[in-house]
Design a protein around this motif. Structure first.
Motif, short mmCIF file in Angstrom:
data_model
loop_
_atom_site.label_atom_id
_atom_site.label_comp_id
_atom_site.label_asym_id
_atom_site.label_seq_id
_atom_site.Cartn_x
_atom_site.Cartn_y
_atom_site.Cartn_z
N UNK A 323 0.82 -1.21 0.00
CA UNK A 323 0.00 0.00 0.00
C UNK A 323 0.86 1.26 0.00
N UNK A 324 1.98 1.21 -0.70
CA UNK A 324 2.91 2.35 -0.71
C UNK A 324 2.30 3.61 -1.32
N UNK A 325 1.27 3.46 -2.16
CA UNK A 325 0.67 4.61 -2.83
C UNK A 325 -0.49 5.21 -2.03
N UNK A 326 -0.78 4.65 -0.84
CA UNK A 326 -1.89 5.14 -0.03
C UNK A 326 -1.38 5.91 1.18
N UNK A 327 -2.25 6.70 1.77
CA UNK A 327 -1.90 7.43 2.99
C UNK A 327 -3.17 7.74 3.76
N UNK A 328 -2.99 8.21 5.01
CA UNK A 328 -4.11 8.64 5.82
C UNK A 328 -5.13 7.56 6.09
N UNK A 329 -6.41 7.95 6.08
CA UNK A 329 -7.49 7.04 6.39
C UNK A 329 -7.58 5.89 5.39
N UNK A 330 -7.27 6.18 4.12
CA UNK A 330 -7.32 5.15 3.09
C UNK A 330 -6.30 4.05 3.37
N UNK A 331 -5.09 4.45 3.79
CA UNK A 331 -4.05 3.49 4.13
C UNK A 331 -4.47 2.64 5.34
N UNK A 332 -4.99 3.31 6.37
CA UNK A 332 -5.40 2.57 7.57
C UNK A 332 -6.50 1.56 7.25
N UNK A 333 -7.46 1.95 6.43
CA UNK A 333 -8.54 1.04 6.08
C UNK A 333 -8.03 -0.15 5.27
N UNK A 334 -7.10 0.09 4.36
CA UNK A 334 -6.54 -0.99 3.55
C UNK A 334 -5.79 -1.99 4.42
N UNK A 335 -5.04 -1.49 5.41
CA UNK A 335 -4.29 -2.37 6.30
C UNK A 335 -5.25 -3.16 7.19
N UNK A 336 -6.28 -2.50 7.70
CA UNK A 336 -7.26 -3.23 8.52
C UNK A 336 -7.90 -4.36 7.72
N UNK A 337 -8.25 -4.07 6.48
CA UNK A 337 -8.87 -5.09 5.64
C UNK A 337 -7.90 -6.25 5.41
N UNK A 339 -5.44 -7.26 7.35
CA UNK A 339 -5.29 -8.04 8.58
C UNK A 339 -6.48 -8.98 8.75
N UNK A 340 -7.67 -8.46 8.52
CA UNK A 340 -8.87 -9.29 8.69
C UNK A 340 -8.90 -10.45 7.69
N UNK A 341 -8.28 -10.24 6.53
CA UNK A 341 -8.31 -11.25 5.47
C UNK A 341 -7.08 -12.16 5.49
N UNK A 342 -6.22 -12.05 6.51
CA UNK A 342 -4.97 -12.81 6.49
C UNK A 342 -5.24 -14.30 6.60
N UNK A 343 -4.34 -15.09 6.04
CA UNK A 343 -4.43 -16.53 6.07
C UNK A 343 -4.25 -17.05 7.49
N UNK A 344 -4.74 -18.24 7.74
CA UNK A 344 -4.61 -18.80 9.08
C UNK A 344 -3.19 -19.26 9.39
#
Length: 393
Positions: A323-337, A339-344
């Motif tokens: 997500x190097x091209x993102x910042x701010x709230x957009x970056x945080x939301x992408x990272x949260x998504x 994490x939630x979608x990570x493999x077991x």
């Protein structure tokens, strides 16, 4: 906004015969009331092994040690291989071993012991012309090469200290220095391997080189001797000095106590906490070079929810790469998504590179050991909260 919280909790001074489960539950709930926090599911209640063993009365005397050593190793000349340099951890054990022998051939590793206590500085070895991989040194050769050096933290010359302990118990003492365990068989074939984490390797090599009666510390006091305490899995490993003639052994009921603490707190609060009994943390001092882990394990007993390894993605890897091209709230939301979608199971996945591939019990136990300390803090109980939370939740 808080992430992981490690909270030391004060407890009464615990004595033999005390109800350790009730004391832990009472102390945690009293702290919650006094300090204004609540228990949550998956909080971890941790108790140092010392108070668990003390409450259980898991003690043994040097006479008990001597009797077991004499029975298992013959009571004549005994090789004592690779002990750590510690007044607290090994000195009283050595007294008992010496009581059970006529002569002790003490073989120390050099320049340091297994957990990083140095007999002398590595730089002295570089200039000595001695090959630590092959050379076996007598006490005179050691003194000629390295002199009389005291440990920088304790001020003790452990070579003299251990030699004097052996002689005080009426045994003859011979000190040698080597880094390959099979060197001992030239001096005696009856051997006690006193290393902690490499003990089975040492025993195997000594037997292959012609050793006769060979035991590890985990095989001494693995059963009760004359009514003494014992530990069926670890014997003398993990023991600490209690008095000048007794040791407190590693707790033999740690698993039972951890499970009972969980049940007690569920019964009182309805909250399913995890619980563990912890020993030394697994970390290394970068200045003193001491590797803390003198206990055989960090987690002596623990509930089922603490089994496994962390399964984490690396936030800075995501921020710098995916997500190097993102910042701010957009970056945080992408990272949260993400994490939630990570493999077991992220093993081998680049996104987990740099996360800590250690068992949960080793990580949490190390955190607790640093929190409770080993001195006068008076907090043998540690409550770890939010450990299993992440940026997404």
């Amino acid at each position: 906004m808080a992430g992981t919280i490690s909270r030391g909790i004060k407890a009464p001074i615990i004595r033999q015969g005390d109800d350790i489960v009730k004391i832990v539950a009472d102390s945690v709930l009293a702290a919650a009331t006094a300090d204004g926090f609540q228990l949550q599911d998956r909080d971890v209640v941790c108790v140092t092994e010392a108070v668990v063993a003390r409450a259980d009365g898991n003690y043994a005397s040097t006479e008990d040690i001597a009797a077991d050593v004499k029975t298992k190793l013959g009571g004549e000349t005994i090789g004592v291989v690779f002990p750590i340099l510690s007044r607290n951890r090994f000195a009283i054990c050595l007294r008992g071993i010496a009581k059970g022998a006529k002569k002790v051939v003490l073989m120390l590793s050099y320049p340091s012991d297994e957990v990083g206590n140095h007999l002398f500085d590595m730089d002295l070895l570089d200039d000595s012309g001695i090959n630590p991989y092959t050379d076996v040194l007598t006490l005179d050769a050691y003194r000629n090469a390295f002199g009389y050096i005291k440990h920088p933290f304790t001020g003790v010359d452990y070579v003299d200290y251990y030699k004097n302990l052996i002689e005080e118990e009426g045994a003859e003492a011979e000190i040698i220095f080597a880094n390959h365990p099979e060197a001992i068989v030239k001096f005696t074939k009856n051997v006690l391997c006193c290393d902690i984490h490499t003990r089975e390797r040492s025993k195997r090599r000594i037997l292959a080189a012609g050793g006769d009666k060979v035991c590890t510390l985990s095989e001494i006091l693995n059963e009760s001797v004359n009514g003494s305490g014992f530990n069926p899995s670890y014997g003398l490993l993990g023991s600490n000095k209690a008095t000048e003639t007794t040791v407190k052994l590693f707790p033999k009921n740690a698993q039972e106590v951890a499970e009972q603490i969980q049940k007690e707190l569920i019964a009182r609060t309805g909250v399913k906490v995890e619980a563990m009994i912890y020993g030394d943390g697994a970390f290394k001092d970068p200045v003193g070079k001491i590797w803390e882990l003198a206990d055989p394990v960090v987690g002596a007993g623990y509930t089922e929810g603490l089994v496994g390894l962390p399964n984490e993605v690396k936030l800075k890897y995501l921020a710098d790469n995916d997500f190097a091209d993102l910042s701010g709230a957009e970056l945080e939301e992408a990272i949260r998504h993400r994490i939630k979608a990570k493999e077991t199971d992220l093993k081998g996945n680049m996104v987990s590179e740099g996360t800590t591939p250690r068992r949960l019990t080793d990580l949490i136990g190390s955190l607790c050991d640093l929190t409770s300390g080993s001195g006068d803090k008076g907090t043998p109980i540690v409550l770890v909260q939010n450990y299993f939370n992440n940026f997404a939740n």
